[in-house]
Structures are given as C-alpha cells and as structure tokens.
Design an enzyme around this catalytic site. Structure first.
Site, mmCIF file in Angstrom:
data_model
loop_
_atom_site.group_PDB
_atom_site.id
_atom_site.type_symbol
_atom_site.label_atom_id
_atom_site.label_comp_id
_atom_site.label_asym_id
_atom_site.label_seq_id
_atom_site.Cartn_x
_atom_site.Cartn_y
_atom_site.Cartn_z
ATOM 1 N N LYS A 194 0.717 3.624 -4.945
ATOM 2 C CA LYS A 194 0.948 2.477 -3.993
ATOM 3 C C LYS A 194 1.172 1.316 -4.716
ATOM 4 O O LYS A 194 0.361 0.875 -5.318
ATOM 5 C CB LYS A 194 0.549 2.138 -2.686
ATOM 6 C CG LYS A 194 1.384 0.689 -1.923
ATOM 7 C CD LYS A 194 0.543 1.144 -0.140
ATOM 8 C CE LYS A 194 1.347 -0.829 0.491
ATOM 9 N NZ LYS A 194 1.141 -0.550 0.960
ATOM 10 N N LYS A 216 -1.368 -9.037 -4.079
ATOM 11 C CA LYS A 216 -2.585 -7.401 -3.175
ATOM 12 C C LYS A 216 -2.846 -6.921 -4.309
ATOM 13 O O LYS A 216 -3.544 -5.570 -4.757
ATOM 14 C CB LYS A 216 -1.412 -6.319 -2.767
ATOM 15 C CG LYS A 216 -0.987 -7.657 -0.984
ATOM 16 C CD LYS A 216 -0.610 -6.610 -0.225
ATOM 17 C CE LYS A 216 -0.701 -7.838 1.109
ATOM 18 N NZ LYS A 216 -0.472 -6.063 2.123
ATOM 19 N N LYS A 247 5.042 5.138 -2.924
ATOM 20 C CA LYS A 247 5.884 3.767 -3.062
ATOM 21 C C LYS A 247 5.755 2.395 -4.118
ATOM 22 O O LYS A 247 4.755 2.747 -4.201
ATOM 23 C CB LYS A 247 5.162 3.469 -1.590
ATOM 24 C CG LYS A 247 5.521 2.487 -0.687
ATOM 25 C CD LYS A 247 4.730 1.226 0.556
ATOM 26 C CE LYS A 247 4.981 0.719 1.082
ATOM 27 N NZ LYS A 247 4.303 0.304 2.601
ATOM 28 N N TYR A 312 14.315 3.887 6.475
ATOM 29 C CA TYR A 312 15.721 2.975 6.495
ATOM 30 C C TYR A 312 16.642 3.422 6.973
ATOM 31 O O TYR A 312 16.990 2.103 8.032
ATOM 32 C CB TYR A 312 15.297 1.028 6.931
ATOM 33 C CG TYR A 312 13.859 0.731 6.932
ATOM 34 C CD1 TYR A 312 12.848 0.562 7.593
ATOM 35 C CD2 TYR A 312 13.235 0.543 5.303
ATOM 36 C CE1 TYR A 312 12.184 -0.048 7.436
ATOM 37 C CE2 TYR A 312 11.825 0.302 5.149
ATOM 38 C CZ TYR A 312 11.078 0.216 6.118
ATOM 39 O OH TYR A 312 10.391 -0.506 5.790
HETATM 40 C C1 PBG Z 1 1.063 -2.958 3.977
HETATM 41 C C2 PBG Z 1 2.601 -2.467 4.376
HETATM 42 C C3 PBG Z 1 3.315 -2.620 3.338
HETATM 43 C C4 PBG Z 1 4.420 -1.720 3.460
HETATM 44 C C5 PBG Z 1 4.092 -0.835 4.274
HETATM 45 N N1 PBG Z 1 2.922 -0.903 4.653
HETATM 46 C C6 PBG Z 1 2.948 -3.580 2.534
HETATM 47 C C7 PBG Z 1 2.349 -4.375 1.863
HETATM 48 O O1 PBG Z 1 1.713 -3.438 1.771
HETATM 49 O O2 PBG Z 1 2.318 -5.694 1.957
HETATM 50 C C8 PBG Z 1 5.828 -1.762 3.179
HETATM 51 C C9 PBG Z 1 6.725 -1.526 3.481
HETATM 52 C C10 PBG Z 1 8.407 -1.615 3.077
HETATM 53 O O3 PBG Z 1 8.144 -2.603 2.454
HETATM 54 O O4 PBG Z 1 9.150 -1.486 3.411
HETATM 55 N N2 PBG Z 1 0.099 -2.287 4.142
#
Ligand code: PBG
Length: 323
Positions: A194, A216, A247, A312
């Site tokens: 991620k 983050k 992701k 989505y």
């Molecule tokens: C947070 C989380 C995020 C998403 C899924 N879980 C955002 C982040 O890490 O700030 C993002 C999903 C998306 O953008 O569709 N734990």
C-alpha cells in the site's frame, strides 16, 4: 510474411476466441461507505455516483447489487468527529455503527462476502492508521488495537478481515488473535503493498478521515519502490495472509505483476477513489468514453494478475452490462 498477427484480429468472433483475460462479477469487490442515521444516502462530492448509506439503505443497496451477481462488499464507516479519540476506541465498541452494519448485512444476506477494514484512521482523532505519540506513529502499541478491531469484526460475522494500516507484523498478530478466539476460518486480505498515494484524496473526503497533521509516509510505501513490495509480500505470506493486495491499482500494475510472479496466493488490486474520480471527471467533460475506459481499466488488473478487483465501478459495470 509468414506471421501476420492481424489475422487473429480480423473478426469479432476470432478476437473473442483468442482473448486472454476476462473480467466477471465474481472478480469484483464493491467498497461501500456507511453513515449513522436512518434513510440516509449522501453523495460523495468527489466521487459522483458513490454514496454514504445509513444501515437501512445499505441493506437495500446490497440487495440490488446481489441481484446483479455482485456478492462481495468492503465496508468503510464515516464516524462522527465527537466519537473519535486517540485510541480509536469506537473501532471496537460493541454497538458502534460499523459493527452494527456488519451484523445487519450478514444477518440479512448470509451468503454475501463481507470484507472489513482494519486500521485506526476512521476512528482516530489524529486521523492516522496507528497510535500517535509525540508526533510519531507507534507500531507495536498499534497492533494491540488492530487486534481488538479484527476480533470485533470476526465476532460480528466478517468473512474477510482486511488490514489497511501498514504496521509491521500486523498480519501475524491478527491471525493469532483470531485463531486464539476460535476464528480459524476467518480470512485475511492484507494490504501488502500500500503506497503513500495522492489518489486516496476522495476516499478521505468520503470518510472525513484525512490525517490531522503530517502524512502517512512513515508507514505507507514510497511510490518509487518495487523491490520493497517483495519484502512485504514474503512477510504477509509467512504471517498467514490469504490474499495479497496492491493499492492503488492503475499506477502500480507492475507491482501486481511482480507479486503474481512471486507468490502462489491470490492477488487483489484496489482501484482507488482517485482513479474513479479521474474517470468520472473526464467522462463528465466528454473527454473519455465511460464504458470503454472503465472496462479497459478493469481488464488491465486481470491482465496484470489480479484475481480480485476492489472497485467503485463494480455496480455500474453490471447494471449497464458492460462486461
Ligand atoms: C485507510 C484506507 C484508505 C483507503 C482504504 N483504507 C486511505 C488512506 O490510507 O488514507 C483508500 C481507498 C481509496 O482511496 O479508495 N486505512
């Protein structure tokens, strides 16, 4: 010329005969946003066509998805600012919006697959995925909180737990918590690679979950790194993950392919909120054909090696019979 590749493209029948990858409803996971209240359905401004549902409307939405053959849902809660605290206690409170939603969905639709998100950010007054102390996100102290969340989700009926927090060791920690409580059959879909991405912006609007300070980058991965994903993958596999997720999706197709080539576990790709927003904005301006661009994007995830796609677009592609 002995080889003329165009011969295999000369008609629709032959093109379909030699098509290498397909997308079907079975591959799709639909992320859904939940909000407190009754008969609520509010659109996310930066995600046209995507809504935050109160539990009653969530059940209606899931019913209409299941009629289309869409059976897997990833739930995310929009939490009242007043309920947030440093320790994200709302994340495992028995009567919380999220746990009530999981129980309601599994009661009404036991055959659905409910995936739950484990991370502190929707419930944290700091807006971070982990516990913050002196401006730092603590790792091992966070694991304890994530374990409580995962256990609460499993008790409420979750089929798959998806830790999205990127703390070290969380897959193994959660696996042990689940197993010790007898939930050996509950799966873990790990957010393995991620990245610290700009493409989560609309999601943070949907949940009002943006970090209150900083970014983050001390836990999510550097977008410039590929080999590091192999370290994360090896750890998640050793710690008992059932799925490895990459992701965001589109900017990281190389990482999906890399993991596919280096593990036997199924790969999931998260086609995130910003990727959805880009297409919707371009379509609205008349700059892209929606059906063709959406199906091309989803096909690219399958081609790269993803079994499951969190997107989505899941409902609209089935409603419009685009697949
Ligand atoms: C947070 C989380 C995020 C998403 C899924 N879980 C955002 C982040 O890490 O700030 C993002 C999903 C998306 O953008 O569709 N734990």
């Amino acid at each position: 010329m002995l080889q003329r590749p165009r011969r295999n493209r000369k008609s629709e029948v032959i093109r379909q005969m030699v098509q290498e990858t397909h997308v079907s409803a079975a591959n799709l996971i639909f992320p859904l946003f939940i909000v407190e209240g009754e008969n609520q359905k509010t659109e996310v401004a930066s995600m046209p066509g995507i809504f935050r549902y109160s539990i009653d409307n969530l059940l209606r939405e899931i019913e209409s998805c299941m009629k289309l053959g869409l059976n897997s849902f990833d739930l995310f809660p929009n939490i009242d600012e007043a309920l947030k605290d440093k320790y994200a206690t709302e994340g495992h409170r028995d009567e919380s919006l999220y746990l009530r939603a999981i129980r309601a969905v599994k009661k009404e639709f036991p055959e659905s697959c409910v995936i739950t998100d484990v991370a502190m950010d929707p419930y944290s007054s700091d807006g971070h995925d982990g516990l913050v102390q002196n401006g730092e996100v603590l790792n091992d102290e966070t694991l304890e909180i994530l374990g409580k969340m995962a256990l609460a989700h499993a008790r409420s009926g979750a089929d798959i737990i998806a830790p999205s927090d990127m703390m070290d060791g969380r897959v193994g920690y959660i696996r042990k918590v689940l197993d010790d409580a007898g939930f050996t059959g509950v799966s873990i879909m790990s957010y393995t690679a991620k990245y610290a991405s700009a493409f989560y912006g609309p999601f943070r609007d949907a949940l009002n979950s943006a970090p209150k300070f900083g970014d983050k980058k001390s836990y999510q991965m550097n977008p410039a790194n590929q080999r590091e994903a192999l370290i994360e993958a090896a750890l998640d596999e050793a710690e008992g993950a059932d799925f490895l997720m990459v992701k965001p999706g589109l900017p990281y197709l190389d990482v999906i392919k890399l993991l596919k080539d280096n593990t036997e576990l199924p790969i999931a790709a998260y086609n995130v909120s910003g990727e959805y927003a880009m297409i919707k904005a371009a379509v609205k301006n008349g700059w892209l054909n929606e059906q063709r661009s959406v199906t091309e994007v989803l096909t690219s995830f399958r081609r790269a090696g993803a079994s499951a796609i969190l997107t989505y677009h899941a409902k609209e592609v089935l409603l419009n019979k685009w697949l």
